[in-house]
Design an enzyme around this catalytic site. Sequence first.
Site, PDB file in Angstrom:
ATOM      1  N   ASP A 301      -1.388  -5.061   9.430  1.00  0.00           N
ATOM      2  CA  ASP A 301      -2.353  -4.156  10.062  1.00  0.00           C
ATOM      3  C   ASP A 301      -2.023  -4.090  11.549  1.00  0.00           C
ATOM      4  OD1 ASP A 301      -4.761  -2.607  10.706  1.00  0.00           O
ATOM      5  OD2 ASP A 301      -5.465  -3.264   8.745  1.00  0.00           O
ATOM      6  N   ASP A 332       2.078  -0.632  12.450  1.00  0.00           N
ATOM      7  CA  ASP A 332       1.538   0.712  12.265  1.00  0.00           C
ATOM      8  C   ASP A 332       2.268   1.277  11.047  1.00  0.00           C
ATOM      9  OD1 ASP A 332       1.193   3.492  12.260  1.00  0.00           O
ATOM     10  OD2 ASP A 332       1.028   3.607  14.429  1.00  0.00           O
ATOM     11  N   ARG A 348      -5.258  -0.306  -0.236  1.00  0.00           N
ATOM     12  CA  ARG A 348      -6.649  -0.171  -0.664  1.00  0.00           C
ATOM     13  C   ARG A 348      -7.452   0.580   0.396  1.00  0.00           C
ATOM     14  NH1 ARG A 348     -11.742  -2.548  -0.324  1.00  0.00           N
ATOM     15  NH2 ARG A 348     -12.874  -2.703  -2.312  1.00  0.00           N
ATOM     16  N   HIS A 352      -7.223   7.721   1.394  1.00  0.00           N
ATOM     17  CA  HIS A 352      -8.270   8.735   1.572  1.00  0.00           C
ATOM     18  C   HIS A 352      -8.548   9.051   3.037  1.00  0.00           C
ATOM     19  CE1 HIS A 352     -12.017   5.856   1.842  1.00  0.00           C
ATOM     20  NE2 HIS A 352     -11.089   5.554   2.707  1.00  0.00           N
TER      21      HIS A 352
END
Length: 471
Positions: A301, A332, A348, A352
Amino acid sequence: MSSSSQISALRQLANIINEAVDSIEATYAKAGAPLPSLDAPTFNPTDPAEALLQDPVVDSAALNIMAAASQLSATVCSPVASALNASQAFHISSCLRVASELNVVELLREAGPEGLHAKDIAAPSKTNAALLARILRLLATHNIFREVKPNVFANNRISAVLDKGKPSSVLFEKRAERLVGTSGVTALVEFFSEDIFKSAAVLGDTLLDPKEGELPYNRAFNTDQALYYWMQRPENALRLQRFGLGMAGTAGTEPVDAIFTGFDWSALPDKGVVVDVGGGIGNTALIIAQKNPKLRVVVQDLEHQVAEAKTHWEQNFPEHVKNQMVEFQSLDFFNPQPVKNASVFMLRYIMHNWDDARAAKILRRLREVAEPTTQLVVIEKILSVASTIQSADETAIPGAARPSAPAPLLPNWGVGKAEFYFHDMAVHTMLGGGERTLGGYVDVFAQGGWKLVKVCHCKGSQLSHIVGVPA
């Protein structure tokens, strides 16, 4: 369709409702518990009667009632009235925010089931009592709050969900802290009914008069910054706090063991590498590794998350850290992927957040280093279409098929599943992303160099494991 056929459809919808009520009644009778009353002035999620609503039989029956009642109403109501009512539904959001910001729920909790006059509800905030009564009456008309007698209001089971659990005096005195320590539901309701509401109001403008890189929230709040950067500006401190509390409050709503009812993590080889891409503190990977301790994990992350992730693992699975079976990388995910021996790339709640072009770029970075045996596991909701005709993908891809609602209901259960479609629009207004249908995932996988080969729908969860292999 003939008149007799229409009446038959009404009868079918009514029968679905009756059968669902019978199922709920039988389940509660067997448990010796009363069905929670809408007029109850409190909401206690630990009450056995409330917990029983999560029983699969009751949950399925409730879903059918929601879908059938809405479709029945839509069938018999005036189309003009239905369209006009839908066009003004934003007033519910607006009034709900007012009630929460003015701590109405807490004032009514302290007043008790007899309720409180609008003048007394308005007094602590020095707001217009007559207008507040009208606001609460609109909400009561939609079964949020009760008007026990003219201009006197009380909580009901729905309004009580928004109780911040603090004395009203404290909430008014320490406004900046009023959402701290709450369940997160109230924070999320306020976020939706202000930030998302204001952004949604200009959705049409961004379609009719598009500007490169501009999302609805950019236009609504007059900023060219990405959402997360704009929220970190000093003047948006309370807005950021509210957003964070809302997200955190809903983060644990999925059953912990649902992750094991989809993709078979135990089938991976010993010391197989699971890369948690954009994994935050790596909590999902941690749960997988605790049950499959022979798996190596890489949590990736942005830099500010890496230290927090390491602390989280040291506290919750120290032996994996000590045995050097977990690594923490600052990355990134639009940049080149450093892990070249992954058994699984797991994403996960990542896809979206991005439109197809940027989601495909994330996947291409993974494809560039994927081995022939590497698998891609995307964990997201899959939107069902409202059509009675299934997509070819649902019939062709193993595991993709899902039950449809009984006829004549909309196959996706219509209003019963409305939150999925609300969330789709919310993510678009904020980030330009959105939820995808299965066909949408097939397309974006292909753009990223992957082939979608199977779907595992997780039991007791809204999420699915969407599995791909290098194309």
